[in-house]
Motif scaffolding. Structure first.
Motif, PDB file in Angstrom:
ATOM      1  N   GLN A 191       0.803  -1.207   0.000  1.00 36.47           N
ATOM      2  CA  GLN A 191       0.000   0.000   0.000  1.00 36.47           C
ATOM      3  C   GLN A 191       0.844   1.267   0.000  1.00 36.47           C
ATOM      4  O   GLN A 191       0.433   2.288  -0.520  1.00 36.47           O
ATOM      5  N   GLN A 192       2.043   1.190   0.595  1.00 37.90           N
ATOM      6  CA  GLN A 192       2.921   2.358   0.599  1.00 37.90           C
ATOM      7  C   GLN A 192       3.281   2.764  -0.820  1.00 37.90           C
ATOM      8  O   GLN A 192       3.579   3.920  -1.086  1.00 37.90           O
ATOM      9  N   PHE A 233      -7.069   6.205   6.474  1.00 37.11           N
ATOM     10  CA  PHE A 233      -7.269   6.195   7.930  1.00 37.11           C
ATOM     11  C   PHE A 233      -6.292   5.193   8.561  1.00 37.11           C
ATOM     12  O   PHE A 233      -6.670   4.279   9.269  1.00 37.11           O
ATOM     13  N   ALA A 234      -5.006   5.419   8.286  1.00 39.27           N
ATOM     14  CA  ALA A 234      -3.977   4.493   8.745  1.00 39.27           C
ATOM     15  C   ALA A 234      -3.586   4.711  10.200  1.00 39.27           C
ATOM     16  O   ALA A 234      -3.008   3.842  10.819  1.00 39.27           O
ATOM     17  N   LEU A 257     -11.708  -2.797   3.679  1.00 41.47           N
ATOM     18  CA  LEU A 257     -11.545  -2.516   5.096  1.00 41.47           C
ATOM     19  C   LEU A 257     -12.137  -1.130   5.353  1.00 41.47           C
ATOM     20  O   LEU A 257     -11.930  -0.212   4.547  1.00 41.47           O
ATOM     21  N   GLY A 258     -12.880  -0.993   6.484  1.00 38.45           N
ATOM     22  CA  GLY A 258     -13.555   0.272   6.700  1.00 38.45           C
ATOM     23  C   GLY A 258     -13.538   0.739   8.146  1.00 38.45           C
ATOM     24  O   GLY A 258     -13.136   0.005   9.069  1.00 38.45           O
ATOM     25  N   ILE A 259     -13.971   1.989   8.313  1.00 36.03           N
ATOM     26  CA  ILE A 259     -14.157   2.589   9.631  1.00 36.03           C
ATOM     27  C   ILE A 259     -15.636   2.973   9.767  1.00 36.03           C
ATOM     28  O   ILE A 259     -16.160   3.730   8.942  1.00 36.03           O
ATOM     29  N   THR A 292      -7.678  -1.181  18.408  1.00 38.20           N
ATOM     30  CA  THR A 292      -7.085  -2.188  17.521  1.00 38.20           C
ATOM     31  C   THR A 292      -6.299  -1.438  16.444  1.00 38.20           C
ATOM     32  O   THR A 292      -6.839  -0.529  15.805  1.00 38.20           O
ATOM     33  N   SER A 293      -5.035  -1.818  16.232  1.00 33.85           N
ATOM     34  CA  SER A 293      -4.199  -1.135  15.244  1.00 33.85           C
ATOM     35  C   SER A 293      -4.613  -1.540  13.831  1.00 33.85           C
ATOM     36  O   SER A 293      -5.309  -2.540  13.616  1.00 33.85           O
TER      37      SER A 293
END
Length: 502
Positions: free
Chosen positions: A14-15, A22-23, A48-50, A87-88
């Motif tokens: 991803q980098q 939202f890292a 993946l979501g928030i 949670t990271s």
């Protein structure tokens, strides 16, 4: 590979291609409240979501797309500390991958697919045993620096499509001719994949055409070259102790197919009529100079008409810098594009006013379709058009090679030599010294008959004048000395195709 390891690998990827917005906690805390989650695409059909509907709740959420085109979600844990810990991102990814791989999800979810352009070998080799996967990874890390971006990308596509699924986990020291034979069989059965098209199922060898077999052979040779370079790189760096893995890699002979997809002058005018204004300039520049699109995109005003009657072309790909001479028409065109610009300005710009990079692809395809030209024509075909027009007009191959930036005439002769047939015919008729007086007299007596025969053979289809078709099923002379087992695989395929076609 553990789910945590997969999460770490994904973060490294991803980098390079698509950073998560939202890292960290600061980014998450700045997200406005809303009832629906914020989503980040991991792969197609995997997200993946928030979920942050109010100040009392902020959770990581995973989502899949089912085969019925419906979404299913799962809560992965708190993303901000609201009294229940946090949670990271790394842990959230690990839990997401674990859920994605669970039996219940895999049975109902659509297949995940990578996003965008390939940027690395799709493996993460681990362990102390040096495998083919390790060698390919190390080699591509080197080609990322040493080769052109296009050449590096093409290597990655071939490696991921053909080599990774079958050879990545094989210890390199154990690689031998039998694995090369299996690779040949796999290449024959695997359809090519272009761009972001879907992966296709394996096909029976008997369903291949003669031309498809020839293309499969060329693909196999490309893979052999990649493997040999990777294995030699491993040998040079003392990653292996045996020379056998790279010494058993041998190419197979394959007939060369000359270029036939290029345009005559009427077709060029039809193409130009359907180009956008900026694309028209780019197409004209290619037809006047024979330069690659990347060379034209890098061209600046200071390169035009400074050292001679033409263009200074900087080093590109593996070609050194060269000077390309222009006809009067071409010189006038480039000078007109330089008017009002400073010495360091780009000569050619896209319709958006930016230097040309890859924006031309879709525009060119659209123009080709509107002009009703061969669908297989790509922008590089204009370079072939330039060379073919010079050759069939009688320009020596040495001159054409220098204009194109080739080190010798071999490539030009192999690629375009068949286009010089009418010129060759004219030279033989006019320059042959009389040998026998009686036959010379007979030729003069038959002159009307000879001219009539010659006229009847002339055709506007100059691409195929006096062309003798070579069967792709048989190999011509070649310096290649293939492994016997590999030759048997391709020979058997050729016999099977021939029996079907009879």
């Amino acid at each position: 590979m553990s789910y945590l390891r997969r999460a770490e690998r994904f973060l490294l990827t991803q980098q390079q291609i698509n950073p998560c917005r939202f890292a960290d906690a600061d980014q998450i805390s700045q997200l406005p409240f809303r009832p629906s989650p914020y989503w980040h695409t991991l792969y197609r059909c995997r997200h993946l979501g928030i979920h942050r509907p109010d100040d009392s709740m902020c959770n990581w959420t995973a989502r899949i797309l089912t085969k019925e085109k419906l979404y299913r979600q799962k809560c992965l844990g708190p993303a901000l500390d609201t009294g229940h810990g946090t949670t990271s991102l790394r842990s959230a990814l690990a839990r997401a991958f674990e859920w994605f791989d669970s039996g219940a999800v895999r049975s109902m979810a659509s297949e995940p697919k990578d996003l965008g352009r390939t940027r690395q070998v799709s493996i993460c080799p681990i362990g102390d045993i040096y495998t083919v996967g390790h060698a390919l990874r190390d080699y591509t890390e080197w080609t990322r620096i040493a080769r052109s971006p296009g050449g590096h990308y093409n290597n990655l596509v071939l490696i991921n499509h053909h080599l990774v699924p079958h050879l990545a986990n094989l210890p390199l020291e154990k690689f031998c001719a039998s694995h090369l034979r299996d690779l040949a069989q796999q290449v024959l059965e695997t359809p090519p994949r272009y761009g972001f098209s879907e992966y296709k199922r394996k096909v029976g060898i008997e369903t291949l055409t003669a031309d498809e077999l020839r293309r499969r052979k060329r693909t196999f040779n490309s893979l052999v070259t990649i493997l040999k370079m990777a294995f030699r790189h491993a040998w040079d760096n003392a990653a292996i102790q045996s020379e056998r893995p790279w010494r058993c890699l041998k190419r197979i002979p394959v007939n060369h197919t000359p270029r036939t997809i290029f345009l005559d002058r009427d077709e060029c005018r039809r193409l130009l009529a359907h180009c956008t204004p900026a694309l028209r300039d780019l197409v004209l520049a290619a037809l006047y100079s024979g330069c690659r699109v990347g060379e034209l995109g890098n061209l600046i005003v200071n390169d035009v008409g400074r050292q001679g009657f033409g263009l200074r072309i900087g080093a590109f790909k593996q070609s050194p810098a060269r000077f390309v001479f222009l006809p009067d028409e071409g010189m006038a065109f480039f000078l007109s594009k330089c008017e009002g610009k400073s010495a360091q300005d780009h000569v050619l710009l896209s319709d958006m006013g930016k230097p040309w990079r890859r924006q031309h692809t879709q525009l060119f395809r659209r123009a080709v379709a509107k002009a009703r030209l061969p669908r297989d024509l790509v922008f590089h075909g204009l370079r072939h058009t330039y060379a073919s027009d010079l050759i069939r007009s009688g320009v020596q191959l040495e001159v054409v090679a220098k204009q194109l930036g080739h080190a010798s005439t071999t490539t030009v002769s192999n690629t375009y030599g068949h286009l010089a047939e009418q010129f060759r015919e004219d030279q033989i008729r006019r320059r042959f010294n009389p040998l026998d007086a009686d036959q010379a007299t007979e030729a003069r007596r038959r002159k009307p008959e000879l001219e009539k025969l010659w006229s009847s053979l002339q055709t506007d289809d100059w691409r195929h004048y006096a062309h003798v078709r070579q069967s792709p099923l048989t190999s011509g002379k070649s310096l290649a000395t293939p492994v016997r087992e590999v030759s048997q695989v391709f020979d058997a395929a050729a016999r099977e195709i021939s029996s079907v076609q009879m």
